[in-house]
Design an enzyme around this catalytic site. Structure first.
Site, short mmCIF file in Angstrom:
data_model
loop_
_atom_site.label_atom_id
_atom_site.label_comp_id
_atom_site.label_asym_id
_atom_site.label_seq_id
_atom_site.Cartn_x
_atom_site.Cartn_y
_atom_site.Cartn_z
N LYS A 52 0.86 -1.32 0.03
CA LYS A 52 0.09 -0.33 0.14
C LYS A 52 0.96 1.18 -0.01
CE LYS A 52 -3.67 -2.52 1.99
NZ LYS A 52 -4.49 -2.93 3.08
N GLN A 96 -5.09 -1.82 9.14
CA GLN A 96 -4.72 -2.93 8.80
C GLN A 96 -5.43 -4.15 9.64
OE1 GLN A 96 -3.55 -3.69 5.67
NE2 GLN A 96 -4.05 -5.74 5.75
N ASP A 119 -11.64 2.63 3.62
CA ASP A 119 -11.85 1.01 3.31
C ASP A 119 -13.40 0.89 3.69
OD1 ASP A 119 -9.94 -0.86 3.06
OD2 ASP A 119 -9.28 -0.74 5.23
#
Ligand code: NDP
Length: 283
Positions: A52, A96, A119
């Site tokens: 990422k 994460q 997200d």
């Protein structure tokens, strides 16, 4: 033989456009920023986080990693999220997953400001997806929709069968397909006669996590097949949830694993971060 839906090529095109848009924003004095929070030492999570960061750097997006020990108390993580929510250099916050067991995942996801939830996992954003007015669409399902769009597949009136009902893939994907006027069936581990459902589908989307469980002769002639699954077989080989070689015989178009949905997930994260930065400056 099926047309290959090449996620690497489609992702590269989208990333090019994202880089161009980022450059334009930077000229106006706004640099999109992403904060990635990693708790613990999970090796797969480490790899995802570093991918990422590299993707952000390549797109011109500022990124900052917060690496916390596996023993970090929940309250400390909540404090960090509160700081990031208030940090005007940060447009997107990504925690994460999975988190260590002593930290309540739902509490952490709810602490992220919905306007920085790139997200798309905050319950507010999930609700907005349900009502058909999304703020941020979750990255993997959004990537699937972009693959279909770039392949020229219209979902209107199509029978779409999604195998898998997770909060991060199956469920949001079903909502996005519904928004495109598909008739959606969601299958899971308790589905009776999965084969009968898949055989009838115009579009099959597999998001299960079981190597090659969808067999080639389950695919209707002319169907489109999207394989979200990533399964490690042996030391190095990755396979999807679909038997790719056998499914390619009947399918009109199919994604490979790797190189299908995978490259799209991070691309849509970049896209959502850019979108958030544009919103910050009222664009
Ligand atoms: P989950 O484990 O959260 O969900 C799996 C789903 O599959 C569940 O709904 C489960 O049903 C269903 N399932 C399990 N066994 C069967 C079966 N025999 N028949 C029908 N359905 C079954 O997985 P995720 O959604 O997180 O991920 C799915 C796959 O996608 C994994 O391989 C993952 O690695 C991959 N993935 C890939 C990404 C990418 O960027 N390419 C991103 C995210 C995920 P039930 O709900 O009843 O348990």
């Amino acid at each position: 033989m099926a047309e290959l839906i090449d996620g690497k090529v489609i992702a590269a095109e989208l990333r090019q456009q994202i880089s161009t848009d980022v450059e334009e924003l930077i000229v106006k004095g706004v640099t999109p920023g992403l904060a990635v929070v990693l708790v613990g030492e999970d090796p797969a999570s480490r790899v995802y986080v570093s991918m990422k960061e590299k993707a952000c750097a390549a797109a011109g997006i500022y990124s900052v990693e917060h690496k916390l020990s596996a023993e970090t108390p929940e309250a400390e993580l909540l404090d960090l999220i509160a700081q990031l929510n208030d940090d005007n250099k940060i447009d997107g916050i990504l925690v994460q997953l999975p988190l260590p067991k002593h930290i309540a995942e739902a509490k952490i996801l709810e602490a992220i400001s919905p306007s920085k939830d790139v997200d798309g996992f905050h319950p507010y954003n999930v609700g907005r997806l349900v009502t058909g007015d999304p703020v941020f669409k979750p990255c993997t399902p959004y990537g699937v929709m972009k693959l279909l769009e770039h392949t020229g597949v219209s979902l209107e009136g199509k029978d779409v069968v999604i195998v898998g009902r997770s909060n991060i893939v199956g469920k949001p994907l079903a909502l996005m397909c519904l928004a495109e006027h598909a008739t959606v069936t969601i299958c899971h581990s308790r589905t009776v006669d999965l084969v009968q459902k898949v055989v009838a589908a115009d579009v099959v989307i597999a998001a299960v996590g079981r190597p090659e469980m969808i067999k080639g002769d389950w695919i209707k002639k002319g169907a489109v097949v999207i394989d979200v699954g990533v399964n490690r077989v042996g030391e190095k080989k990755l396979v999807g949830d679909v038997d790719f070689a056998a499914a390619s015989i009947n399918a009109a178009a199919i994604t490979p694993v790797p190189g299908g949905v995978g490259p799209m997930t991070i691309t849509m994260l970049l896209y959502n971060t850019l979108l958030s930065a544009k919103r910050r400056v009222g664009q």
